[in-house]
Scaffold this motif. Structure first.
Motif, short mmCIF file in Angstrom:
data_model
loop_
_atom_site.label_atom_id
_atom_site.label_comp_id
_atom_site.label_asym_id
_atom_site.label_seq_id
_atom_site.Cartn_x
_atom_site.Cartn_y
_atom_site.Cartn_z
N ASP A 32 -10.33 -8.99 -2.95
CA ASP A 32 -10.27 -7.59 -2.57
C ASP A 32 -11.08 -6.80 -3.59
O ASP A 32 -11.19 -7.19 -4.77
CB ASP A 32 -8.82 -7.09 -2.57
CG ASP A 32 -7.97 -7.75 -1.50
OD1 ASP A 32 -8.49 -7.99 -0.39
OD2 ASP A 32 -6.78 -8.02 -1.76
N LYS B 127 -10.54 -7.31 1.57
CA LYS B 127 -10.40 -5.89 1.89
C LYS B 127 -11.09 -5.05 0.81
O LYS B 127 -11.24 -5.47 -0.33
CB LYS B 127 -8.93 -5.51 2.00
CG LYS B 127 -8.24 -6.17 3.19
CD LYS B 127 -6.82 -5.68 3.35
CE LYS B 127 -6.18 -6.30 4.59
NZ LYS B 127 -4.79 -5.81 4.81
N VAL C 218 -11.44 -1.06 -0.90
CA VAL C 218 -10.96 0.31 -1.07
C VAL C 218 -12.08 1.12 -1.70
O VAL C 218 -12.53 0.83 -2.81
CB VAL C 218 -9.71 0.36 -1.97
CG1 VAL C 218 -9.23 1.81 -2.12
CG2 VAL C 218 -8.60 -0.52 -1.40
N LEU D 13 -10.28 0.88 3.31
CA LEU D 13 -9.47 2.09 3.11
C LEU D 13 -10.30 3.07 2.31
O LEU D 13 -10.74 2.75 1.19
CB LEU D 13 -8.18 1.76 2.36
CG LEU D 13 -7.36 2.98 1.87
CD1 LEU D 13 -6.84 3.80 3.05
CD2 LEU D 13 -6.21 2.53 0.97
N SER E 285 -15.31 7.57 7.64
CA SER E 285 -14.28 6.66 8.16
C SER E 285 -14.52 6.34 9.63
O SER E 285 -14.16 5.25 10.10
CB SER E 285 -12.89 7.26 7.97
OG SER E 285 -12.66 8.34 8.86
N SER F 17 -11.72 1.38 10.00
CA SER F 17 -11.32 1.79 8.65
C SER F 17 -10.09 2.68 8.68
O SER F 17 -9.74 3.27 9.70
CB SER F 17 -12.47 2.52 7.95
OG SER F 17 -12.71 3.77 8.57
N ARG F 18 -9.44 2.78 7.53
CA ARG F 18 -8.27 3.63 7.38
C ARG F 18 -8.56 4.68 6.31
O ARG F 18 -9.47 4.52 5.48
CB ARG F 18 -7.06 2.77 7.02
CG ARG F 18 -6.77 1.77 8.15
CD ARG F 18 -5.83 0.67 7.75
NE ARG F 18 -4.45 1.16 7.64
CZ ARG F 18 -3.42 0.36 7.39
NH1 ARG F 18 -3.61 -0.95 7.20
NH2 ARG F 18 -2.20 0.85 7.31
N ILE G 205 -2.18 1.83 -1.93
CA ILE G 205 -3.28 0.86 -1.97
C ILE G 205 -2.75 -0.55 -1.74
O ILE G 205 -3.33 -1.34 -0.98
CB ILE G 205 -4.04 0.97 -3.30
CG1 ILE G 205 -4.73 2.33 -3.41
CG2 ILE G 205 -5.05 -0.16 -3.44
CD1 ILE G 205 -5.33 2.62 -4.77
N ASN H 72 -0.03 -1.48 -0.19
CA ASN H 72 0.40 -1.65 1.20
C ASN H 72 -0.80 -1.98 2.09
O ASN H 72 -0.70 -2.83 2.99
CB ASN H 72 1.09 -0.38 1.70
CG ASN H 72 2.49 -0.23 1.15
OD1 ASN H 72 3.09 -1.20 0.68
ND2 ASN H 72 3.03 0.98 1.21
N PHE H 73 -1.92 -1.33 1.84
CA PHE H 73 -3.14 -1.63 2.60
C PHE H 73 -3.61 -3.06 2.32
O PHE H 73 -3.92 -3.83 3.23
CB PHE H 73 -4.24 -0.63 2.26
CG PHE H 73 -5.60 -1.03 2.74
CD1 PHE H 73 -5.91 -0.99 4.09
CD2 PHE H 73 -6.56 -1.48 1.84
CE1 PHE H 73 -7.19 -1.36 4.53
CE2 PHE H 73 -7.82 -1.84 2.26
CZ PHE H 73 -8.14 -1.79 3.62
N ASP I 69 -1.23 -5.67 3.92
CA ASP I 69 -1.04 -5.62 5.36
C ASP I 69 -1.82 -6.75 6.02
O ASP I 69 -3.04 -6.86 5.83
CB ASP I 69 -1.51 -4.26 5.88
CG ASP I 69 -1.14 -4.03 7.34
OD1 ASP I 69 -0.77 -4.98 8.03
OD2 ASP I 69 -1.23 -2.86 7.78
N LYS J 16 -5.61 -6.68 10.53
CA LYS J 16 -7.01 -6.37 10.22
C LYS J 16 -7.66 -5.65 11.36
O LYS J 16 -7.25 -5.75 12.49
CB LYS J 16 -7.80 -7.65 9.90
CG LYS J 16 -7.31 -8.34 8.62
CD LYS J 16 -8.27 -9.41 8.21
CE LYS J 16 -7.89 -10.06 6.91
NZ LYS J 16 -8.87 -11.05 6.43
#
Length: 295
Positions: free
Chosen positions: A128, A152, A154, A229, A247, A253-254, A286, A288-289, A292, A295
């Motif tokens: 990540d 992932k 961020v 994210l 986004s 994306s979140r 962060i 939690n993303f 998770d 996807k």
């Protein structure tokens, strides 16, 4: 007005005690004190020696600092929180902190290639990625240029297009000076690399990158396949409208808009409150993303 000046000044750069071993051109220092990284050292990447630190155990999470910063100024408050359940790989980019420089301007693309080379050297196949400010731009470039490395991503307080910030920001950039660089950044650099010439060089290269900033093309942004994210402060350098628009370009994306200034949500040094608490930071959001499975 003071807040604006601090934010803009920050954005001018944004925007050994144990055994030594060698592996994959990497010199490591093992450390026993729990308050220090488990490992720290340098790795040969694309002609420079890149400094990095490793904390904790678990799934790898790469932390990429903002412009003009060090590992400590961007992430010093949240490293202990993330390291409880993850292996953190914290880097310092070209010309920053303890990392070497090359006879070339700074670019997000080169920074992305340098981080990718480091991960290869230390045998990390996938991780990540969390990048803040300019480091967030670099994180997205890793997703674009080295998608096989990314799980992932961020992107915190990113600025991907010139119209994503107010015109006053670019006016400030064009007329900024070394004297306006936040003292916290100067002190942090000199603490780990006490060379005023290298500090001035880092400042100028960071300033030049932003003065000559070019938009991320829509096609590149749309090509990102990793779950992303995007995070922005509601009084950040980039406008909330910009982050919302970006986004929508990144598939699936979140988005999180957090009250506060540039990096206050992770305890970035120039926006850190004197009476801060760990609960001020959005580490749980962060994590939690990152945790998770959807996807």
């Amino acid at each position: 007005m003071k807040y604006i000046l601090v934010t803009f000044a920050s954005a001018i750069l944004l925007l050994a005690s144990c055994n030594k071993t060698e592996m994959n051109n990497t010199n490591m220092v093992e450390k026993a004190n729990d308050s220090l990284p488990l490992k720290s050292g340098y790795s040969e990447v694309n002609g420079i020696k890149m400094y990095y630190e490793i904390y904790g155990k678990g799934k790898p999470l790469v932390l990429i600092h903002g412009g003009g910063s060090t590992i400590e100024t961007s992430f010093g408050r949240v490293i202990p929180l993330f390291a409880k359940d993850r292996q953190l790989i914290c880097v310092e980019l070209q010309a920053h902190g303890r990392t070497g420089d090359r006879d070339a301007p700074l670019s997000f693309e080169q920074d992305a290639d340098d981080v990718a080379a480091l991960l290869k050297n230390i045998n990390v196949d996938k991780a990540d990625i969390l990048g803040f400010s300019n480091g967030g731009n670099t994180a997205l470039q890793i997703a674009i240029r080295h998608p096989q490395l990314c799980d992932k991503v961020v992107g915190a307080s990113v600025l991907l297009k010139r119209d994503g910030a107010f015109p006053q920001f670019w006016e400030f950039m064009n007329h900024g000076s070394f004297e306006q660089m936040p003292q916290q950044y100067k002190d942090a650099f000199m603490k780990v690399n006490p060379d005023s010439i290298k500090l001035m060089n880092m400042y100028q290269k960071c300033a030049d990158r932003m003065i000559h900033f070019k938009d991320f093309p829509d096609e590149q942004i749309k090509s990102i396949q990793s779950p992303v994210l995007l995070i922005n402060g509601d009084r950040d350098v980039a406008t909330n409208g910009h982050i919302v628009a970006m986004s929508k370009l990144i598939p699936g994306s979140r988005l999180a808009i957090i009250p506060g200034g540039h990096g206050a949500y992770i305890g970035e040094i120039t926006t850190l409150r004197k009476d801060y608490k760990d609960s001020d930071f959005i580490v749980p959001i962060i994590e939690n993303f990152l945790d998770d499975n959807m996807k």
